[in-house]
Design an enzyme around this catalytic site. Structure first.
Site, PDB file in Angstrom:
ATOM      1  CE1 TYR A 108      11.952  32.121   6.001  1.00 28.30           C
ATOM      2  CE2 TYR A 108      12.189  29.536   5.643  1.00 28.30           C
ATOM      3  CZ  TYR A 108      11.981  30.759   5.095  1.00 28.30           C
ATOM      4  OH  TYR A 108      11.606  31.103   3.682  1.00 28.30           O
ATOM      5  CG  MET A 121       8.933  23.924   1.063  1.00 26.00           C
ATOM      6  SD  MET A 121       8.079  24.891  -0.226  1.00 26.00           S
ATOM      7  CE  MET A 121       6.757  25.832   0.730  1.00 26.00           C
ATOM      8  CE  LYS A 134      -0.357  -0.377   5.157  1.00 32.31           C
ATOM      9  NZ  LYS A 134      -1.267  -1.168   6.106  1.00 32.31           N
ATOM     10  NE  ARG A 137      -6.800  -0.167  10.605  1.00 34.48           N
ATOM     11  CZ  ARG A 137      -5.591  -0.264  10.256  1.00 34.48           C
ATOM     12  NH1 ARG A 137      -4.730   0.715  10.416  1.00 34.48           N
ATOM     13  NH2 ARG A 137      -5.085  -1.501   9.913  1.00 34.48           N
TER      14      ARG A 137
HETATM   15  C1  LIG Z   1      -0.960  -1.973   6.864  1.00 34.13           C
HETATM   16  C2  LIG Z   1      -1.067  -3.214   7.191  1.00 34.13           C
HETATM   17  C3  LIG Z   1      -0.450  -4.283   7.281  1.00 34.13           C
HETATM   18  C4  LIG Z   1       1.318  -4.181   7.086  1.00 34.13           C
HETATM   19  O1  LIG Z   1       1.852  -3.852   8.576  1.00 34.13           O
HETATM   20  P1  LIG Z   1       3.279  -3.444   8.801  1.00 34.13           P
HETATM   21  O2  LIG Z   1       3.237  -3.155  10.138  1.00 34.13           O
HETATM   22  O3  LIG Z   1       3.770  -2.592   7.950  1.00 34.13           O
HETATM   23  O4  LIG Z   1       3.867  -4.859   8.639  1.00 34.13           O
HETATM   24  C5  LIG Z   1      -0.889  -5.476   7.536  1.00 34.13           C
HETATM   25  N1  LIG Z   1      -2.299  -5.507   7.576  1.00 34.13           N
HETATM   26  C6  LIG Z   1      -2.888  -4.667   7.410  1.00 34.13           C
HETATM   27  C7  LIG Z   1      -4.411  -4.617   7.615  1.00 34.13           C
HETATM   28  C8  LIG Z   1      -2.660  -3.393   7.334  1.00 34.13           C
HETATM   29  O5  LIG Z   1      -3.317  -2.381   7.635  1.00 34.13           O
END
Ligand SMILES: *Cc1c(COP(=O)(O)O)cnc(C)c1O
Length: 381
Positions: free
Chosen positions: A265, A313, A44, A143
């Site tokens: 800054y 930046m 992802k 979640r």
């Molecule tokens: C992001 C995610 C993972 C991978 O998690 P890591 O901690 O990066 O290994 C696995 N399962 C779900 C549902 C996730 O959202």
């Protein structure tokens, strides 16, 4: 490194090196640790910022057959690189209006609620064929996933999964990176009890931290993400993974300042002595957090070069007074991520987790991809 830098990174402020050989070795190590469970890859957020175009083919060639994304759009981007027969999943679930596209593309949704189960079944009826899906159960993170009551309701309704080819039942750990948290065991028990109420299917629990927990957390399929990319799967423990990213920033100016001169800054730093400074071409627009002002550092070899004043930046001022005179010049590089400063260290300095630094790495960097074999030279794009 400096020859490659000079030749191929003209015009860029920094060079991000991505070591696909390390990525593949990390995948193989995780797959071994997870066996006999199968090992997927979580890709992802553009493979945690490293680029699905490079990461997915490397993992495919290493034998990975399951890829998890967060969104359908990401899944469609991953698909051409994943190889025929690979399963591509969408963790965030089936969004209203996306069902037909998802089915047509052959992407597997993670069904996170009863309404998603029903939408998928409805489409299966309409298409006159069964559709593959994952069901996620919320075992204690609140979640995503079916709540325990939803699982019970589904289990007691005859024909509740008609038309759905249930290829996986999964959950996600809230404290997977905490090796001794009793919460992990509680989630495992809750998940196994709820999954047993559904038709038999392969099970999946473990993210990177869960793979490190081992034992019953492995089940049939593990889902590591961050550990593939070189980050320690368990917080506070020695990191068994090979680093995958390295970041070197270009020096775009050096100068000497006298005691009393303001730096950066807001004049938030005033030199209390004569100082040597170097300005580098990385800033918060490149994902280098502004909160590292006064706190973080870069490295030249093993010499720590503290960030002087605030992060801008597009640039950062470094205090290079500890280096021998004239050892850093215009066009030279300093290390931001590498053997002297790990992602974990940068994250700790910034008060965050390595995930956030990794996924925020800038789009302006020149990228050098080291292929999955130690012999060939990398390509820059
Ligand atoms: C992001 C995610 C993972 C991978 O998690 P890591 O901690 O990066 O290994 C696995 N399962 C779900 C549902 C996730 O959202």
């Amino acid at each position: 490194m400096d020859a490659v830098w000079a030749r191929d990174t003209v015009g860029a402020g920094a060079l991000l090196t991505i070591d696909l050989d390390a990525l593949v070795e990390n995948y193989r190590g995780l797959a071994e640790r997870a066996a006999p469970a199968a090992c997927s890859a979580v890709v992802k957020a553009d493979a945690y910022g490293l680029g699905v175009e490079q990461v997915v083919p490397a993992l495919r060639d290493a034998g990975c057959r399951h890829f998890f994304t967060a969104q359908l759009r990401e899944a469609l981007e991953v698909q051409p690189h994943a190889g025929r027969g690979a399963a591509i999943y969408v963790l965030n679930g089936l969004q209203p209006g996306s069902e037909a596209l998802c089915a047509e593309a052959g992407i597997v949704p993670v069904l996170n609620g009863t309404e998603q189960v029903e939408a998928w079944m409805t489409l299966a009826v309409r298409l006159g064929r069964s559709l593959p899906a994952v069901i996620q159960i919320d075992s204690g993170m609140s979640r995503l996933g079916l709540a325990p009551e939803e699982v019970e309701a589904l289990a007691s309704r005859p024909g509740a999964l008609d038309g759905i080819d249930l290829i996986l039942v999964m959950t996600h750990l809230a404290c997977g990176d905490e090796a001794t948290s009793p919460y992990n065991g509680q989630q495992l028990d809750a998940f196994l009890a709820l999954a047993a109420r559904l038709p038999p299917a392969p099970l999946s629990i473990a993210n990177s931290g869960g793979v490190a927990l081992g034992g019953d957390f492995r089940q049939d399929l593990v889902r590591p993400g961050v550990a593939l990319y070189g980050v320690a799967p368990t917080a506070g423990r020695r990191n068994p993974m090979r680093p995958v990213v390295r970041l070197d920033a270009r020096v775009i100016q050096t100068r000497a300042v006298k005691a009393g001169q303001a730096i950066g800054y807001g004049c938030s730093l005033v030199a209390d002595r004569p100082m040597e400074l170097a300005t580098i071409a990385v800033g918060y627009a490149d994902g280098w957090p502004r909160c590292l002002g006064h706190v973080g550092a870069a490295y030249k070899g093993a010499v720590r070069l503290p960030i002087a004043g605030r992060v801008s930046m597009d640039s950062i001022i470094l205090d290079i007074s500890d280096l021998p005179e004239d050892s850093l010049r215009l066009g030279d590089t300093v290390e931001l991520i590498g053997p002297n400063q790990t992602l974990e260290q940068v994250a700790a300095d910034a008060g965050t987790i390595p995930y956030e630094i990794l996924t925020g790495l800038g789009r302006r960097y020149a990228r050098r991809i080291l292929p999955p074999s130690s012999s060939a030279e990398g390509n820059i794009r």
